[in-house]
Enzyme design. Structure first.
Site: not given
Ligand code: AMP
Ligand code: TRP
Length: 327
Positions: A112, A193, A196
């Site tokens: 980031k 991966k 968002k």
């Molecule tokens: P965030 O969007 O960063 O707030 O992530 C929310 C949750 O989604 C966290 O537990 C992350 O580990 C999970 N997560 C985010 N991206 C992925 C992905 N590509 N595959 C699996 N889990 C994900």
């Protein structure tokens, strides 16, 4: 007493099937087995600039997505991080026992920070705030996707360091990764991966994408040049599609092999797309119903914060006593 579970998501971007399969789906599965707290981590979101009006709307959207996925607010606490000031308070105390070197090593920070002209102190402190979220509730289990494993390792290190400096205070939490779906990859580039913040048109399937868009994105997914599925030699694109199917269907490994071995990629994609659409359509219906009732959403979030605040305040009081701060 039931073991406590804590997890959270940032109210930024559009939640996608990676967030669902990596985290949210598992929260729903375990909600009756533990005492669960599911948080909307708005203080984490502002480590990067967020337009205030959009952030406010995203907080409601994430709360509605939790509920639409099947989190039961009678059973779990759903709350917004900034509604409980103890999160920020404990974070400060923990920053004082966390070496800067630990934070500079975090891969998410490095990625980031590389994209920013000027890096906020908050971005560096991000994992300490996450540690505070978890330790505040003495959570034993933290269900997340694989990308958060390093932050959880740091949480354990911080807890242990505090415990050894000031005496046993915090439960040292464990990680809980799903067997399938812990790391869903981008559909346009299966070496990255699913994220968002990625901008590519065919990168992710968002939970609120209309069925036609979901089908289009999956049909355009990057695969390889083999004529059909060979589970032994399949490349990352095909493995990712199989993981998405399996995580939604709940099929076992043998069943998956039998079903897909030799199948042409066009047919594989069609079946994956239908599996995703079939699961997301009723989910989206529930979402539309919930988001149209802001009074209900506000009540859920108010109740959640009211239920967890006493636990958080008790921990802060204990930490202050241990450190010799004024109580
Ligand atoms: P965030 O969007 O960063 O707030 O992530 C929310 C949750 O989604 C966290 O537990 C992350 O580990 C999970 N997560 C985010 N991206 C992925 C992905 N590509 N595959 C699996 N889990 C994900
Ligand atoms: N950092 C996590 C993410 O981006 C979100 C998060 C903040 C979290 N605090 C948490 C997850 C506490 C689990 C527990 O996915």
């Amino acid at each position: 007493m039931k073991t406590r579970v804590f997890s959270g998501m940032q109210p930024t971007g559009n939640l996608h099937i990676g967030n669902y399969l990596g985290a949210l789906k598992n929260w729903v599965r375990i909600q009756h087995d533990y005492e669960c707290i599911f948080c909307i981590v708005d203080l984490h979101a502002v480590t990067l600039y967020q337009e205030p009006g959009e952030l406010r709307a995203k907080i409601a959207e994430i709360a509605a997505l939790y509920l639409a996925a099947g989190i039961d607010p009678q059973v779990c606490s759903i709350m917004v991080q900034s509604a409980v000031p103890a999160h920020a308070e404990l974070a400060w105390m923990l920053t004082c026992v966390t070496p800067v070197g630990w934070l500079e090593r975090m891969t998410q920070y490095k990625t980031k920070a590389a994209k920013q002209e000027s890096v906020s102190d908050g971005l560096l402190q991000y994992p300490v705030l996450m540690a505070a979220d978890i330790l505040l509730y003495q959570a034993g289990i933290v269900p997340v996707g694989e990308d958060q494993a390093q932050h959880l390792e740091l949480t354990r290190d911080v807890a242990q360091r505090f415990n050894s400096l000031y005496g046993d205070t915090f439960v040292v939490p464990g990680t809980s990764l799903p067997a399938v779906g812990a790391r869903i990859m981008g559909l346009d580039d299966p070496t990255q991966k699913m994220s968002k913040s990625a901008t590519g048109q065919n990168h992710a399937v968002a939970l609120l994408d209309p069925p036609d868009k979901i089908r289009k994105t999956i049909m355009r997914a990057t695969t390889d040049s083999s004529p059909g599925v060979d589970p032994e030699t399949a490349g990352p694109g095909v493995l990712n599609l199989l993981a998405i199917y399996q995580a939604f269907s709940g099929d076992g490994d043998d069943e998956m092999k039998r079903h897909f071995a030799g199948m042409r990629y066009g047919e594989l994609k069609k079946q994956v797309a239908e599996m995703v659409v079939t699961h997301l359509e009723p989910f989206q219906q529930r979402y539309r119903q919930i988001i149209s009732d802001p009074g209900y959403l506000a009540a859920v979030l108010r109740d959640g914060a009211a239920r967890v605040a006493p636990i958080a305040n008790d921990t802060v009081r204990l930490v202050k006593q241990r450190m010799g701060l004024y109580t």
